[in-house]
Design an enzyme around this catalytic site. Structure first.
Site, PDB file in Angstrom:
ATOM      1  CG  HIS A   3      -3.054   0.364   4.866  1.00  0.00           C
ATOM      2  ND1 HIS A   3      -4.033  -0.070   4.015  1.00  0.00           N
ATOM      3  CD2 HIS A   3      -3.441   1.625   5.241  1.00  0.00           C
ATOM      4  CE1 HIS A   3      -4.962   0.865   3.871  1.00  0.00           C
ATOM      5  NE2 HIS A   3      -4.627   1.903   4.621  1.00  0.00           N
ATOM      6  CD  GLU A  30      -6.434   4.013   1.671  1.00  0.00           C
ATOM      7  OE1 GLU A  30      -6.219   3.905   2.889  1.00  0.00           O
ATOM      8  OE2 GLU A  30      -5.742   4.710   0.910  1.00  0.00           O
ATOM      9  CG  ASP A  33      -1.959   6.509   0.611  1.00  0.00           C
ATOM     10  OD1 ASP A  33      -3.019   6.525  -0.040  1.00  0.00           O
ATOM     11  OD2 ASP A  33      -1.836   5.901   1.687  1.00  0.00           O
ATOM     12  CG  HIS A  92     -10.489   5.733   4.044  1.00  0.00           C
ATOM     13  ND1 HIS A  92     -10.313   6.864   4.792  1.00  0.00           N
ATOM     14  CD2 HIS A  92      -9.244   5.264   3.771  1.00  0.00           C
ATOM     15  CE1 HIS A  92      -9.014   7.080   4.974  1.00  0.00           C
ATOM     16  NE2 HIS A  92      -8.339   6.126   4.368  1.00  0.00           N
ATOM     17  CG  HIS A 110      -1.869   1.130   1.291  1.00  0.00           C
ATOM     18  ND1 HIS A 110      -3.134   1.062   0.744  1.00  0.00           N
ATOM     19  CD2 HIS A 110      -1.770   2.381   1.808  1.00  0.00           C
ATOM     20  CE1 HIS A 110      -3.762   2.205   0.927  1.00  0.00           C
ATOM     21  NE2 HIS A 110      -2.948   3.035   1.565  1.00  0.00           N
ATOM     22  CG  ASP A 140      -0.702   3.949   5.294  1.00  0.00           C
ATOM     23  OD1 ASP A 140      -1.022   4.359   4.163  1.00  0.00           O
ATOM     24  OD2 ASP A 140      -1.403   4.115   6.310  1.00  0.00           O
ATOM     25  CG  HIS A 178      -9.194   2.190   6.475  1.00  0.00           C
ATOM     26  ND1 HIS A 178      -9.043   3.363   7.174  1.00  0.00           N
ATOM     27  CD2 HIS A 178      -8.117   2.116   5.648  1.00  0.00           C
ATOM     28  CE1 HIS A 178      -7.933   3.976   6.790  1.00  0.00           C
ATOM     29  NE2 HIS A 178      -7.349   3.234   5.874  1.00  0.00           N
TER      30      HIS A 178
END
Length: 387
Positions: A212, A118, A15, A145, A13, A281, A191
């Site tokens: 993650h 995500e 971002d 999320h 993962h 992450d 999440h």
């Protein structure tokens, strides 16, 4: 066989696409957006090479405040950014959509680049959007999320900050899981609430991932995975990719590489060596452990696991092989000859302020029970004086 410290690894993962949006509004040709010299991020091309990163699920993320607004548009734009990264830097990135593509990228020395969406709000409660995102390259979807969708509950339900609305997964949420299985989209339970974790693990016919998340027993944060769920992970051949965010590692603002290794050790102990991976992450969090400041630091984490007497096979599993096993199992379960899920989410479960409702009034009779249809017909006939 490559030495372990320099072996290709698949981080679950990352971002960076979100950072490209917030820093440059997705204008990749801007000089400062050059990925060979990009500053003030956890990820750039030199750092990826130093970390021997061979695969990434790039996150196509859009925040919860886009739900019921422009979430689908924003998600499409983030998928476009990922695809343009591959087009602009073909010597470094290759966009792939299957496990065979990851293995081929490893052989070529390029970073296998996949799309992970995500947040379930990105499909706007639409099975058609889910299927379309699959066709555009999405290969995992995080069911929520940090907000409920109309069909799945998020982790804030477990803190009491959000109210449980689906008690895990609603009937439509179950359809989403089944359609992901049919398509070959990996189900991601980072999440989500504990009830959603358990519902999805029990319903899915393929292994799932936590892209993650860390171990709740070591840090009592509700974003982490409790031991009873880790045992379900073991039973289903699923996978937990450890998050490096300090708040989920130590439950404090500071953390260390050794504490990340503690989470890897715990998940390995409870769920098995085949259930553990690196989640990272990077570029999605504000605080990272000392020793894991960016993607170049992966070899130091590998060295720590070897120091803790992990076997070579166990380390290779955490680096890439466990993820590849799950991905291949998801591909084997998928069946595009099977009829797709079609029944839409009930209209009363949608927030209608920013949406039209075409189809619902006309199609409502398709889902009425026979008794309701008979009652309606009787009323019409009585009105006509025919009964």
């Amino acid at each position: 066989m490559e030495p372990l410290l320099s072996g290709r690894r698949c981080q679950q993962h990352n971002d960076l696409p979100w950072r490209l949006l917030t820093m440059f509004n997705n204008q990749l040709q801007t000089e400062r957006a050059n990925l060979t010299s990009l500053a003030n991020t956890h990820t750039n091309i030199p750092k990826l090479r130093a970390g021997f990163v061979g695969g990434q699920f790039w996150s196509a993320y859009t925040p919860c405040d886009t739900q019921n607004k422009d979430a689908v548009k924003r998600t499409l734009e983030q998928i476009d950014v990922i695809q343009r990264m591959c087009q602009m830097y073909p010597e470094t990135f290759v966009c792939v959509t299957n496990s065979a593509g990851i293995r081929q990228a490893f052989r070529e020395g390029r970073v296998a680049s996949l799309v992970g969406v995500e947040g379930g709000h990105s499909i706007d409660s639409s099975l058609g959007v889910l299927r379309t995102l699959y066709r555009l390259g999405m290969r995992y979807l995080t069911l929520t999320h940090s907000c409920n969708t109309p069909w799945a509950d998020n982790w804030l339900v477990d803190t009491g900050e959000d109210k449980a609305e689906s008690q895990g997964l609603s009937r439509f949420g179950q359809s989403v899981v089944k359609e992901m299985n049919r398509l070959g989209v990996i189900i991601d339970l980072a999440h989500v609430s504990v009830a959603t974790m358990k519902a999805a693990l029990r319903l899915s016919t393929a292994p799932v991932i936590f892209s993650h998340s860390s171990a709740y027993s070591l840090c009592q944060h509700r974003r982490n995975v409790p031991d009873d769920v880790l045992r379900l992970v073991n039973q289903t051949g699923s996978l937990v990719m450890v998050n490096f965010y300090n708040d989920y590692v130590s439950c404090r603002q500071e953390a260390t590489l050794s504490q990340v290794a503690d989470h890897l050790d715990h998940i390995k102990k409870v769920a098995g060596a085949g259930a553990v991976g690196f989640g990272g992450d990077f570029d999605g969090v504000s605080r990272l452990p000392v020793g894991l400041e960016d993607v170049s630091k992966y070899p130091d984490l590998v060295a720590e696991l070897l120091r803790r007497r992990w076997t070579e096979a166990e380390v290779r599993g955490a680096l890439a092989n466990n993820l590849l096993r799950v991905f291949e199992a998801v591909e084997q379960v998928s069946d595009h000859t099977q009829s797709p899920e079609e029944e839409p989410i009930p209209a009363d479960q949608l927030q209608a302020s920013c949406r039209t409702m075409y189809g619902y009034s006309e199609a409502a009779s398709l889902h009425r029970q026979p008794g309701a249809l008979l009652a309606s017909l009787t009323t019409v006939l009585l009105g006509l004086g025919l009964l």
